[in-house]
Each structure stands twice: as C-alpha cells, then as structure tokens.
Design a protein around this motif. Structure first.
Motif, short mmCIF file in Angstrom:
data_model
loop_
_atom_site.label_atom_id
_atom_site.label_comp_id
_atom_site.label_asym_id
_atom_site.label_seq_id
_atom_site.Cartn_x
_atom_site.Cartn_y
_atom_site.Cartn_z
N VAL A 178 0.84 -1.20 0.00
CA VAL A 178 0.00 0.00 0.00
C VAL A 178 0.87 1.24 0.00
O VAL A 178 1.88 1.32 0.71
N ASP A 179 0.47 2.23 -0.79
CA ASP A 179 1.12 3.54 -0.77
C ASP A 179 0.12 4.59 -1.22
O ASP A 179 -0.74 4.31 -2.07
N VAL A 180 0.23 5.80 -0.67
CA VAL A 180 -0.67 6.89 -1.05
C VAL A 180 -0.27 7.53 -2.36
O VAL A 180 -1.09 8.18 -3.02
N SER A 181 0.97 7.32 -2.79
CA SER A 181 1.48 7.93 -4.01
C SER A 181 1.12 7.09 -5.24
O SER A 181 1.41 5.89 -5.29
N ARG A 182 0.53 7.72 -6.22
CA ARG A 182 0.21 7.02 -7.47
C ARG A 182 1.48 6.53 -8.15
O ARG A 182 1.52 5.44 -8.72
N ARG A 183 2.53 7.35 -8.12
CA ARG A 183 3.78 6.95 -8.76
C ARG A 183 4.40 5.75 -8.06
O ARG A 183 4.99 4.88 -8.70
N ALA A 184 4.27 5.71 -6.74
CA ALA A 184 4.78 4.57 -6.01
C ALA A 184 4.00 3.30 -6.37
O ALA A 184 4.60 2.22 -6.55
N VAL A 185 2.69 3.42 -6.46
CA VAL A 185 1.86 2.26 -6.82
C VAL A 185 2.26 1.72 -8.19
O VAL A 185 2.43 0.51 -8.37
N VAL A 186 2.43 2.62 -9.17
CA VAL A 186 2.85 2.19 -10.50
C VAL A 186 4.23 1.54 -10.45
O VAL A 186 4.46 0.49 -11.05
N SER A 187 5.16 2.16 -9.70
CA SER A 187 6.51 1.62 -9.59
C SER A 187 6.50 0.22 -8.98
O SER A 187 7.17 -0.70 -9.47
N ALA A 188 5.76 0.04 -7.90
CA ALA A 188 5.71 -1.25 -7.23
C ALA A 188 5.09 -2.32 -8.13
O ALA A 188 5.56 -3.47 -8.17
N ARG A 189 4.05 -1.95 -8.87
CA ARG A 189 3.44 -2.91 -9.79
C ARG A 189 4.41 -3.31 -10.90
O ARG A 189 4.50 -4.50 -11.25
N LEU A 190 5.13 -2.35 -11.44
CA LEU A 190 6.10 -2.66 -12.48
C LEU A 190 7.20 -3.58 -11.95
O LEU A 190 7.62 -4.52 -12.63
N ASN A 191 7.67 -3.31 -10.74
CA ASN A 191 8.73 -4.13 -10.16
C ASN A 191 8.25 -5.55 -9.87
O ASN A 191 9.00 -6.52 -10.04
N ALA A 192 6.99 -5.69 -9.45
CA ALA A 192 6.45 -7.02 -9.21
C ALA A 192 6.33 -7.80 -10.52
O ALA A 192 6.65 -9.00 -10.58
N LEU A 193 5.91 -7.11 -11.58
CA LEU A 193 5.82 -7.76 -12.89
C LEU A 193 7.20 -8.17 -13.39
O LEU A 193 7.39 -9.28 -13.90
N ALA A 194 8.17 -7.26 -13.24
CA ALA A 194 9.53 -7.56 -13.71
C ALA A 194 10.14 -8.72 -12.93
O ALA A 194 10.88 -9.54 -13.50
N ALA A 195 9.85 -8.79 -11.64
CA ALA A 195 10.39 -9.86 -10.80
C ALA A 195 9.60 -11.15 -10.90
O ALA A 195 10.03 -12.19 -10.39
N ARG A 196 8.41 -11.07 -11.53
CA ARG A 196 7.55 -12.24 -11.70
C ARG A 196 7.17 -12.86 -10.36
O ARG A 196 7.21 -14.07 -10.17
N VAL A 197 6.78 -11.98 -9.44
CA VAL A 197 6.28 -12.44 -8.14
C VAL A 197 4.90 -11.83 -7.91
O VAL A 197 4.63 -10.69 -8.32
#
Length: 238
Positions: free
Chosen positions: A80-99
């Motif tokens: 969870v994060d209040v920042s939209r940019r953080a949410v996008v960043s975390a989603r991209l990193n999860a996709l890249a890491a395949r977790v």
C-alpha cells in the motif's frame, strides 16, 4: 509465531547481499529509492521467518522492494502507498520480478480489514524536517517525517494492532534520531509487546545529507557526526 533471536548490531557490508538479491528496482521520479534502511529491514524480515502461508502487508511500499522480498519468501503480499507513482513503480517491479504482489493505493492502514495480516512491515518517512507539513510531491516527501501530530509513523503505531492477527508482528525501520523509545512506548500503549530488535550504524544517506545543516542547527545531530543509527522496532500482538 516463534520469537527470533535479536541482533543488536549489523554491518553495512551485509546489505550488499540484500541489494544483489533483489535485482534492479525501477521507480518513477519522486519515489523513494531503496537504500540501506530498506535492505536492513529486508534482512530482518528474512531472519524473522516470513514465508509460505503468511499474509504480509507492506505499508508505505514506495518502489515495492520490501513487498518483493516477502513475496520471494513465499508469503501472500499486499503493498500500500498513497502515491500514485509509487503504486505504478511497485506494480512494475512485481511484474519484472515475476512475483505475485497485490499493490493498492491507500492512506496507510485505513480501510484494511481487521485481523487480516500475520506481518506488517514498513519503512515510512522518518527523517525530521523543518516544515510541519509534508511536501506535495517529490523525493523530499518520500524521505520526510511529518512533524505534525498525525504523522505517518504515529498513525501506523496506532492502526497496526487492529490489522494484525493474534501472534502477528509489526516490523518498522527508522533512524535513532526519531526517538525509538517513544515508538516503543506508543506501540506498547496500543497493546503490542514492542522492543528495538536490531541496530545498524551507516554513513548518512541522501536525505540526511541534504538536511544535515538544519539537523545540526537544531541539536539533532552533533557537529562532526557523519553516521546515523538505524533501528528496527519489532512489536507483537498476543
């Protein structure tokens, strides 16, 4: 859950292994870059035995580095994060890491179902700042602890007990400048068994370096000091 053996001191060199284990972390401008505090907490998470069958909540996820670490250990992870940019960043990193990581935009633990997590982890903004309000955007917001009464840190202390299951744990990292004894006191008042479980001395990071003049002028950092102590506060629900 079993009690892990406390580690009073770590070494900055240990963090290199955490960095290489996570791989490259992507982030949009203004999102907090994973640094020693993130990898310090990541190492503590691994020692705490986080793994399969556990539900983990990462509050103030930023780039998602702690969420990725918990997911790699086999836990079911919500970030969870209040920042939209953080949410996008975390989603991209999860996709890249395949977790598998569920990333949501939210205001700290507001709206989280009671008693739904075994572990809550957080690396919230904590460096003291001259302003009483958080910056509207940018890296300064990511690294600043709001000095107002309703700071991120204080709210997490108050809200965490309600979302933890019996036997659940809260693991938070911050600087010793922010009075960890007060953090322990607040968590104890909220009904958790709290303590400082880990400590690590490191050279000043970018946020501390940028704010060092103000910190010294206000007596928060002695003249000539070039290192800070990070602490992990561990709090358990009965």
């Amino acid at each position: 859950m079993p009690r892990a053996t406390p580690r009073e001191k770590g070494t900055p060199h240990d963090l290199a292994a955490e960095l290489s284990a996570e791989g490259r972390i992507w982030r949009l401008p203004g999102v907090y870059a994973p640094q020693a505090d993130s990898y310090f907490l990541s190492a503590v998470m691994r020692r705490e035995g986080i793994g399969a069958g556990m539900d983990v909540l990462d509050v103030c996820t930023g780039s998602g580095v702690l969420a990725l670490g918990a997911a790699r250990l086999g836990a079911r992870v919500t970030a969870v994060d209040v920042s939209r940019r953080a949410v996008v960043s975390a989603r991209l990193n999860a996709l890249a890491a395949r977790v598998p990581v569920t990333v949501r935009r939210g205001d700290l633990l507001t709206g989280v179902s009671p008693g739904s997590f075994d572990v809550v982890v957080s690396n919230p903004p904590y460096v003291p700042a001259p302003d009483t309000q958080l910056p509207l955007r940018g890296a300064c917001r990511a690294g600043t602890r709001d000095m107002a009464a309703a700071s991120c840190w204080d709210r997490i202390c108050g809200q965490a007990p309600g979302v933890l299951r019996p036997g659940g744990r809260l693991l938070m990292v911050h600087s010793a400048l922010c009075d960890p004894d007060e953090t322990v006191r607040r968590l104890t008042q909220a009904g958790l068994a709290a303590e400082v479980s880990d400590r690590l001395s490191i050279p000043f990071g970018p946020v501390m370096t940028a704010r060092i003049r103000w910190l010294r002028e206000n007596g928060l950092v002695p003249a000539g000091t070039t290192t800070e102590e990070l602490v992990v506060v561990r709090a358990c629900r009965d």
